[in-house]
Design an enzyme around this catalytic site. Structure first.
Site, PDB file in Angstrom:
ATOM      1  N   ASP A  32      41.019  39.140  31.973  1.00 27.40           N
ATOM      2  CA  ASP A  32      41.728  40.150  32.708  1.00 27.40           C
ATOM      3  C   ASP A  32      40.930  41.522  32.157  1.00 27.40           C
ATOM      4  O   ASP A  32      41.990  41.773  30.887  1.00 27.40           O
ATOM      5  CB  ASP A  32      43.392  39.955  33.082  1.00 27.40           C
ATOM      6  CG  ASP A  32      43.737  41.135  34.770  1.00 27.40           C
ATOM      7  OD1 ASP A  32      44.002  40.660  35.761  1.00 27.40           O
ATOM      8  OD2 ASP A  32      43.174  42.272  34.206  1.00 27.40           O
ATOM      9  N   ASN A  88      49.198  35.871  44.396  1.00 25.81           N
ATOM     10  CA  ASN A  88      49.731  37.272  44.861  1.00 25.81           C
ATOM     11  C   ASN A  88      48.646  36.971  46.228  1.00 25.81           C
ATOM     12  O   ASN A  88      47.327  37.045  46.249  1.00 25.81           O
ATOM     13  CB  ASN A  88      49.502  38.580  44.028  1.00 25.81           C
ATOM     14  CG  ASN A  88      49.975  38.763  42.882  1.00 25.81           C
ATOM     15  OD1 ASN A  88      51.605  37.699  42.564  1.00 25.81           O
ATOM     16  ND2 ASN A  88      50.240  39.117  41.948  1.00 25.81           N
ATOM     17  N   GLN A  95      49.119  41.567  45.409  1.00 26.22           N
ATOM     18  CA  GLN A  95      47.921  41.331  45.582  1.00 26.22           C
ATOM     19  C   GLN A  95      47.235  42.835  45.305  1.00 26.22           C
ATOM     20  O   GLN A  95      47.486  43.791  46.396  1.00 26.22           O
ATOM     21  CB  GLN A  95      47.112  40.842  46.672  1.00 26.22           C
ATOM     22  CG  GLN A  95      46.115  39.959  46.930  1.00 26.22           C
ATOM     23  CD  GLN A  95      45.341  38.911  47.499  1.00 26.22           C
ATOM     24  OE1 GLN A  95      46.530  38.512  48.438  1.00 26.22           O
ATOM     25  NE2 GLN A  95      44.452  38.578  47.121  1.00 26.22           N
ATOM     26  N   HIS A 101      42.896  34.524  43.659  1.00 28.04           N
ATOM     27  CA  HIS A 101      42.387  34.539  42.089  1.00 28.04           C
ATOM     28  C   HIS A 101      43.634  33.776  41.611  1.00 28.04           C
ATOM     29  O   HIS A 101      45.104  34.057  42.097  1.00 28.04           O
ATOM     30  CB  HIS A 101      41.658  35.377  41.576  1.00 28.04           C
ATOM     31  CG  HIS A 101      42.870  37.276  41.728  1.00 28.04           C
ATOM     32  ND1 HIS A 101      42.825  37.434  43.253  1.00 28.04           N
ATOM     33  CD2 HIS A 101      43.803  37.261  41.464  1.00 28.04           C
ATOM     34  CE1 HIS A 101      43.832  38.921  43.457  1.00 28.04           C
ATOM     35  NE2 HIS A 101      44.209  38.590  41.997  1.00 28.04           N
ATOM     36  N   HIS A 103      45.957  33.708  38.425  1.00 30.89           N
ATOM     37  CA  HIS A 103      46.437  34.570  36.695  1.00 30.89           C
ATOM     38  C   HIS A 103      46.933  33.945  35.663  1.00 30.89           C
ATOM     39  O   HIS A 103      47.967  32.723  36.113  1.00 30.89           O
ATOM     40  CB  HIS A 103      47.900  35.400  36.995  1.00 30.89           C
ATOM     41  CG  HIS A 103      47.064  36.799  37.613  1.00 30.89           C
ATOM     42  ND1 HIS A 103      46.384  37.867  37.031  1.00 30.89           N
ATOM     43  CD2 HIS A 103      47.481  37.033  39.237  1.00 30.89           C
ATOM     44  CE1 HIS A 103      46.985  38.979  38.141  1.00 30.89           C
ATOM     45  NE2 HIS A 103      47.252  38.139  39.327  1.00 30.89           N
TER      46      HIS A 103
HETATM   47  P1  5GP Z   1      46.243  41.000  41.433  1.00 30.92           P
HETATM   48  O1  5GP Z   1      47.244  42.341  41.130  1.00 30.92           O
HETATM   49  O2  5GP Z   1      45.059  40.810  43.154  1.00 30.92           O
HETATM   50  O3  5GP Z   1      47.237  39.391  42.026  1.00 30.92           O
HETATM   51  O4  5GP Z   1      45.121  40.918  40.788  1.00 30.92           O
HETATM   52  C1  5GP Z   1      44.431  41.751  40.345  1.00 30.92           C
HETATM   53  C2  5GP Z   1      43.653  41.439  38.930  1.00 30.92           C
HETATM   54  O5  5GP Z   1      42.499  41.807  39.018  1.00 30.92           O
HETATM   55  C3  5GP Z   1      44.543  42.641  38.031  1.00 30.92           C
HETATM   56  O6  5GP Z   1      45.403  42.398  37.183  1.00 30.92           O
HETATM   57  C4  5GP Z   1      43.770  43.507  37.584  1.00 30.92           C
HETATM   58  O7  5GP Z   1      43.705  44.175  36.226  1.00 30.92           O
HETATM   59  C5  5GP Z   1      42.274  42.255  37.161  1.00 30.92           C
HETATM   60  N1  5GP Z   1      40.979  43.335  38.413  1.00 30.92           N
HETATM   61  C6  5GP Z   1      41.054  43.940  38.882  1.00 30.92           C
HETATM   62  N2  5GP Z   1      39.759  44.541  38.380  1.00 30.92           N
HETATM   63  C7  5GP Z   1      39.329  43.112  37.239  1.00 30.92           C
HETATM   64  C8  5GP Z   1      37.243  43.684  36.833  1.00 30.92           C
HETATM   65  O8  5GP Z   1      36.632  44.376  37.385  1.00 30.92           O
HETATM   66  N3  5GP Z   1      37.258  42.746  36.218  1.00 30.92           N
HETATM   67  C9  5GP Z   1      38.324  42.158  35.416  1.00 30.92           C
HETATM   68  N4  5GP Z   1      38.231  41.419  34.616  1.00 30.92           N
HETATM   69  N5  5GP Z   1      39.609  41.802  35.794  1.00 30.92           N
HETATM   70  C10 5GP Z   1      40.003  43.009  36.920  1.00 30.92           C
END
Ligand code: 5GP
Ligand code: ZN
Length: 142
Positions: A32, A88, A95, A101, A103
């Site tokens: 991440d 999420n 999300q 995805h 985590h």
């Molecule tokens: P969500 O909140 O949708 O469950 O998680 C999205 C996750 O993706 C977050 O932890 C954020 O830090 C990560 N993330 C968002 N954009 C990027 C990216 O361009 N590269 C990487 N490696 N992680 C990302």
């Protein structure tokens, strides 16, 4: 299917470089970019599914075995003391990227941000309210 406007489609398929720790024909696992802890990783399917509601059953059946394998390897390698697996769905659930995805979050006893991390406030439902929800869901699952 891949989506042109989806950053996780691009990351999963190697069109944008990422810190990849594992890859096979269905998934890429990357670190991440804004980690909650040292080693915070994301399992990304190479095909686009916005969330768990859209996820293909075959892909779904491969996600948890992979998460389990990564949890074991990461725990051994990073020396973490525990592990959260989080997924999420929908804005209200936290999300922010609308490509399914999972985590993988290593947890460390000595981490500075452990307080309140991944906690929620109890909703305070009565046993009757919980029972009503249980009946409703049980009926739909038959
Ligand atoms: P969500 O909140 O949708 O469950 O998680 C999205 C996750 O993706 C977050 O932890 C954020 O830090 C990560 N993330 C968002 N954009 C990027 C990216 O361009 N590269 C990487 N490696 N992680 C990302
Ligand atoms: Zn996508």
């Amino acid at each position: 299917m891949k989506r042109e406007d989806c950053i996780f489609c691009k990351l999963a398929n190697g069109e944008i470089p990422a810190n990849t720790i594992y890859e096979d024909e269905d998934f890429r696992v990357i670190l991440d970019a804004n980690p909650a802890s040292e080693g915070h990783a994301l399992i990304l399917p190479k095909e686009h599914y916005a969330n768990i509601y859209e996820l293909d059953d075959t892909v779904a059946s491969k996600v948890f075995p992979l998460a389990r394998k990564l949890a074991c390897v990461m725990t051994k390698t990073l020396g973490c003391d525990g592990f959260n697996i989080l997924q999420n769905n929908g804005e209200v659930a936290g999300q922010t990227v609308f490509h399914f995805h999972m985590h993988l979050i290593p947890r460390y006893k000595k981490a500075p941000n452990n307080q309140g991390f991944l906690l929620w406030k109890e909703r305070g439902l009565s046993p009757e309210e919980i029972g009503t929800i249980c009946e409703k869901l049980t009926r739909q699952m038959q």
